[in-house]
Design a protein around this motif. Structure first.
Motif, PDB file in Angstrom:
ATOM      1  N   ASP A 123       0.833  -1.201   0.000  1.00  0.00           N
ATOM      2  CA  ASP A 123       0.000   0.000   0.000  1.00  0.00           C
ATOM      3  C   ASP A 123       0.872   1.257   0.000  1.00  0.00           C
ATOM      4  N   TYR A 124       1.942   1.225   0.789  1.00  0.00           N
ATOM      5  CA  TYR A 124       2.849   2.376   0.824  1.00  0.00           C
ATOM      6  C   TYR A 124       3.514   2.586  -0.537  1.00  0.00           C
ATOM      7  N   ILE A 125       3.919   1.497  -1.185  1.00  0.00           N
ATOM      8  CA  ILE A 125       4.538   1.607  -2.505  1.00  0.00           C
ATOM      9  C   ILE A 125       3.528   2.160  -3.510  1.00  0.00           C
ATOM     10  N   ARG A 126       2.297   1.687  -3.409  1.00  0.00           N
ATOM     11  CA  ARG A 126       1.256   2.149  -4.321  1.00  0.00           C
ATOM     12  C   ARG A 126       1.057   3.666  -4.182  1.00  0.00           C
ATOM     13  N   ARG A 127       1.124   4.164  -2.961  1.00  0.00           N
ATOM     14  CA  ARG A 127       1.030   5.617  -2.744  1.00  0.00           C
ATOM     15  C   ARG A 127       2.184   6.333  -3.433  1.00  0.00           C
ATOM     16  N   ALA A 128       3.354   5.712  -3.386  1.00  0.00           N
ATOM     17  CA  ALA A 128       4.548   6.346  -3.941  1.00  0.00           C
ATOM     18  C   ALA A 128       4.480   6.478  -5.448  1.00  0.00           C
TER      19      ALA A 128
END
Length: 258
Positions: free
Chosen positions: A64-69
């Motif tokens: 999820d954090y990578i997707r935000r990035a």
């Protein structure tokens, strides 16, 4: 872009990376919001978190954090996921840890990258199987090689066996046209794992044997398959049909949507 646990990073928390320098990470090249070997990157983070902090990492949360990035970025770039504990006390690193996840991004070049010249340097990374953030030794070796006129360092151990590069794995093409990987304590790279889906052998390679190969190449997520055109004073061709097949197969892989 720099986010800690999905929110703008706090400098007070992030400074532990510089002052304590204990943790692990993975870097992944993103092309049009796709990552080659995404599952392998997440597995690495989970595996290394057990080794470094003796705790489990929620890879769904990390994704999820990578997707935000990548949400607001187009084209190609590199995302780095660093796992560390801002509260870690240098005097008591054995205390129970609460890993935090720092996600950053940086630009990257187009593939394929130009060939590079490397210098063999005696060095073995601390805990080679973990992609940890302790990079002093590797960067010192790289600096030494560059000051001698090379692009990077290629490591060998006290047994004279070739292992890996500063931030990349090394592969060879022998005189029979076979892909050969060094048998040594190395970081198991994601790009190397993807390329090892093709026929290959893994064996001990001395410095002398490395100089006698038909071709050599470096691999990691940022550089893909990059030709090595010299090891020390030995020159190698920058084009080889097996090397071209590896490069084309890697570039053709669509990757996984983040």
């Amino acid at each position: 872009m720099m986010e800690l646990n999905g929110a703008p990073a706090d400098l007070e928390a992030v400074k532990a990376l510089a002052l304590v320098n204990y943790g692990h990470f993975t870097s992944m090249r993103v092309d049009d919001r796709r990552v080659r070997g995404l599952a392998l990157h997440l597995e690495r983070l989970q595996r290394d978190c057990r080794a470094v902090f003796a705790t489990e990492l929620d890879t769904d949360r990390v994704r999820d954090y990578i997707r935000r990035a990548v949400a607001d970025q187009d084209g190609s770039f590199v995302v780095r996921v660093s796992v560390f504990d801002p509260a870690l006390d240098m005097g008591h690193p054995s205390a129970p840890a609460t890993p935090h996840v720092l996600v950053t991004s940086r630009p990257t070049g187009r593939l394929p990258m130009p060939p590079m010249r490397v210098k063999t340097i005696p060095y073995v990374r601390d805990v080679p199987v973990v992609k940890h953030i302790g990079l002093f030794g590797a960067l010192h070796a790289r600096r030494t090689a560059q000051l001698d006129g090379f692009d990077d360092a290629l490591f060998h151990g006290p047994d004279e066996l070739i292992s890996e590069g500063g931030t990349w794995n090394v592969g060879f093409i022998d005189n029979d046209g076979n892909v050969v990987w060094p048998k040594a304590e190395v970081l198991p790279g994601v790009t190397m794992a993807l390329l090892q889906q093709h026929p290959h052998t893994i064996t001990h390679i001395t410095q002398h044997e490395a100089h006698r190969m038909q071709a050599a190449f470096a691999t990691n997520t940022s550089i893909g398959v990059r030709a090595i055109n010299a090891i020390d004073s030995t020159q190698f061709p920058t084009e080889h049909p097996v090397l071209a097949d590896l490069r084309e197969g890697y570039l053709a892989a669509p990757g996984d949507l983040v």
